[in-house]
Design a protein around this motif. Sequence first.
Motif, PDB file in Angstrom:
ATOM      1  N   ARG A  63      19.316  24.430  88.138  1.00 32.14           N
ATOM      2  CA  ARG A  63      18.764  25.688  87.634  1.00 32.14           C
ATOM      3  C   ARG A  63      19.746  26.440  86.736  1.00 32.14           C
ATOM      4  O   ARG A  63      19.345  27.079  85.765  1.00 32.14           O
ATOM      5  CB  ARG A  63      18.340  26.571  88.791  1.00 32.14           C
ATOM      6  N   ILE A  64      21.006  26.379  87.061  1.00 29.50           N
ATOM      7  CA  ILE A  64      21.996  27.080  86.247  1.00 29.50           C
ATOM      8  C   ILE A  64      22.058  26.478  84.859  1.00 29.50           C
ATOM      9  O   ILE A  64      22.084  27.197  83.849  1.00 29.50           O
ATOM     10  CB  ILE A  64      23.378  27.057  86.932  1.00 29.50           C
ATOM     11  N   ARG A  65      22.042  25.158  84.773  1.00 29.89           N
ATOM     12  CA  ARG A  65      22.047  24.503  83.460  1.00 29.89           C
ATOM     13  C   ARG A  65      20.786  24.849  82.681  1.00 29.89           C
ATOM     14  O   ARG A  65      20.843  25.109  81.481  1.00 29.89           O
ATOM     15  CB  ARG A  65      22.168  23.000  83.630  1.00 29.89           C
ATOM     16  N   ARG A  66      19.646  24.838  83.341  1.00 30.60           N
ATOM     17  CA  ARG A  66      18.389  25.176  82.668  1.00 30.60           C
ATOM     18  C   ARG A  66      18.417  26.632  82.179  1.00 30.60           C
ATOM     19  O   ARG A  66      17.969  26.929  81.076  1.00 30.60           O
ATOM     20  CB  ARG A  66      17.213  24.952  83.610  1.00 30.60           C
ATOM     21  N   PHE A  67      18.955  27.522  82.989  1.00 29.75           N
ATOM     22  CA  PHE A  67      19.040  28.939  82.608  1.00 29.75           C
ATOM     23  C   PHE A  67      19.880  29.112  81.349  1.00 29.75           C
ATOM     24  O   PHE A  67      19.447  29.733  80.379  1.00 29.75           O
ATOM     25  CB  PHE A  67      19.625  29.758  83.767  1.00 29.75           C
ATOM     26  N   PHE A  68      21.091  28.584  81.360  1.00 31.59           N
ATOM     27  CA  PHE A  68      21.986  28.795  80.225  1.00 31.59           C
ATOM     28  C   PHE A  68      21.555  28.015  78.985  1.00 31.59           C
ATOM     29  O   PHE A  68      21.794  28.454  77.864  1.00 31.59           O
ATOM     30  CB  PHE A  68      23.432  28.484  80.612  1.00 31.59           C
ATOM     31  N   THR A  69      20.906  26.870  79.182  1.00 32.50           N
ATOM     32  CA  THR A  69      20.380  26.130  78.036  1.00 32.50           C
ATOM     33  C   THR A  69      19.320  26.948  77.319  1.00 32.50           C
ATOM     34  O   THR A  69      19.346  27.087  76.091  1.00 32.50           O
ATOM     35  CB  THR A  69      19.779  24.781  78.497  1.00 32.50           C
ATOM     36  N   PHE A  70      18.388  27.493  78.084  1.00 30.57           N
ATOM     37  CA  PHE A  70      17.325  28.272  77.447  1.00 30.57           C
ATOM     38  C   PHE A  70      17.859  29.581  76.897  1.00 30.57           C
ATOM     39  O   PHE A  70      17.418  30.042  75.840  1.00 30.57           O
ATOM     40  CB  PHE A  70      16.180  28.512  78.435  1.00 30.57           C
ATOM     41  N   LEU A  71      18.813  30.187  77.584  1.00 29.42           N
ATOM     42  CA  LEU A  71      19.425  31.415  77.089  1.00 29.42           C
ATOM     43  C   LEU A  71      20.059  31.180  75.718  1.00 29.42           C
ATOM     44  O   LEU A  71      19.823  31.939  74.768  1.00 29.42           O
ATOM     45  CB  LEU A  71      20.483  31.909  78.083  1.00 29.42           C
ATOM     46  N   LEU A  72      20.823  30.123  75.593  1.00 28.22           N
ATOM     47  CA  LEU A  72      21.495  29.808  74.337  1.00 28.22           C
ATOM     48  C   LEU A  72      20.492  29.429  73.248  1.00 28.22           C
ATOM     49  O   LEU A  72      20.557  29.937  72.119  1.00 28.22           O
ATOM     50  CB  LEU A  72      22.501  28.674  74.552  1.00 28.22           C
ATOM     51  N   LEU A  73      19.557  28.555  73.570  1.00 32.79           N
ATOM     52  CA  LEU A  73      18.624  28.084  72.551  1.00 32.79           C
ATOM     53  C   LEU A  73      17.631  29.159  72.122  1.00 32.79           C
ATOM     54  O   LEU A  73      17.350  29.301  70.930  1.00 32.79           O
ATOM     55  CB  LEU A  73      17.885  26.837  73.045  1.00 32.79           C
ATOM     56  N   LEU A  74      17.080  29.909  73.072  1.00 27.74           N
ATOM     57  CA  LEU A  74      16.131  30.952  72.696  1.00 27.74           C
ATOM     58  C   LEU A  74      16.830  32.083  71.939  1.00 27.74           C
ATOM     59  O   LEU A  74      16.297  32.588  70.944  1.00 27.74           O
ATOM     60  CB  LEU A  74      15.404  31.504  73.921  1.00 27.74           C
ATOM     61  N   GLY A  75      18.017  32.452  72.372  1.00 29.24           N
ATOM     62  CA  GLY A  75      18.758  33.504  71.676  1.00 29.24           C
ATOM     63  C   GLY A  75      19.121  33.104  70.255  1.00 29.24           C
ATOM     64  O   GLY A  75      18.884  33.852  69.301  1.00 29.24           O
ATOM     65  N   SER A  76      19.667  31.912  70.091  1.00 31.55           N
ATOM     66  CA  SER A  76      20.073  31.493  68.738  1.00 31.55           C
ATOM     67  C   SER A  76      18.865  31.202  67.855  1.00 31.55           C
ATOM     68  O   SER A  76      18.883  31.517  66.658  1.00 31.55           O
ATOM     69  CB  SER A  76      21.014  30.285  68.807  1.00 31.55           C
ATOM     70  N   ALA A  77      17.803  30.621  68.409  1.00 35.67           N
ATOM     71  CA  ALA A  77      16.597  30.375  67.605  1.00 35.67           C
ATOM     72  C   ALA A  77      15.952  31.691  67.169  1.00 35.67           C
ATOM     73  O   ALA A  77      15.478  31.813  66.038  1.00 35.67           O
ATOM     74  CB  ALA A  77      15.597  29.530  68.397  1.00 35.67           C
ATOM     75  N   THR A  78      15.954  32.672  68.041  1.00 38.19           N
ATOM     76  CA  THR A  78      15.370  33.968  67.697  1.00 38.19           C
ATOM     77  C   THR A  78      16.187  34.668  66.618  1.00 38.19           C
ATOM     78  O   THR A  78      15.623  35.204  65.653  1.00 38.19           O
ATOM     79  CB  THR A  78      15.257  34.858  68.947  1.00 38.19           C
ATOM     80  N   LEU A  79      17.494  34.649  66.760  1.00 41.15           N
ATOM     81  CA  LEU A  79      18.335  35.262  65.725  1.00 41.15           C
ATOM     82  C   LEU A  79      18.176  34.531  64.392  1.00 41.15           C
ATOM     83  O   LEU A  79      18.061  35.162  63.336  1.00 41.15           O
ATOM     84  CB  LEU A  79      19.803  35.270  66.158  1.00 41.15           C
TER      85      LEU A  79
END
Length: 164
Positions: free
Chosen positions: A79-95
């Motif tokens: 779960r921790i890997r899934r959390f940080f993966t989506f945090l990084l990808l969604l944040g950078s894709a949105t920016l």
Amino acid sequence: MRQSTSPAAANGRTRPLRLAFLGALFWSAAAGASALLGLSHWADLARAAAVSERFALGALIAFPAALFFARPAARGGGRIRRFFTFLLLLGSATLGATGFVFALQSVLDAASWHGHPVHLVGIWLFYTVLVGLYEFAVIGVRLYFPYGLAALLAFSLWFALRPR
């Protein structure tokens, strides 16, 4: 034997598309609301709404892309890997997507009052895109704080906790 064409039978095929569509709508609403709350002090609410629409469009573009790349990147992890993966990808894709929308808007704004010879169009386009990206980086990114960051954490937590 004839296969069933019921919605329940098709659910396995349409679930990822529905998830991407609904997630994009909710993420778009969260990003647009974050920008609108950050611009609520503006006297011209029509301009604030126009800027908020750019944020919403960037988020609408970003969510399906982030979801597409996050699934294989987080596979096999906890779960921790899934959390940080989506945090990084969604944040950078949105920016990135929102910066792209701002750059396109900058090109459209400048094109309405510039007339360049054909040989200068490439230089003008490059410069105008850079100006739009700079404008977003300096002025726009702050509109994601604090509400957009809270939404990003909530969406990342949702991605980490949902069944695979």
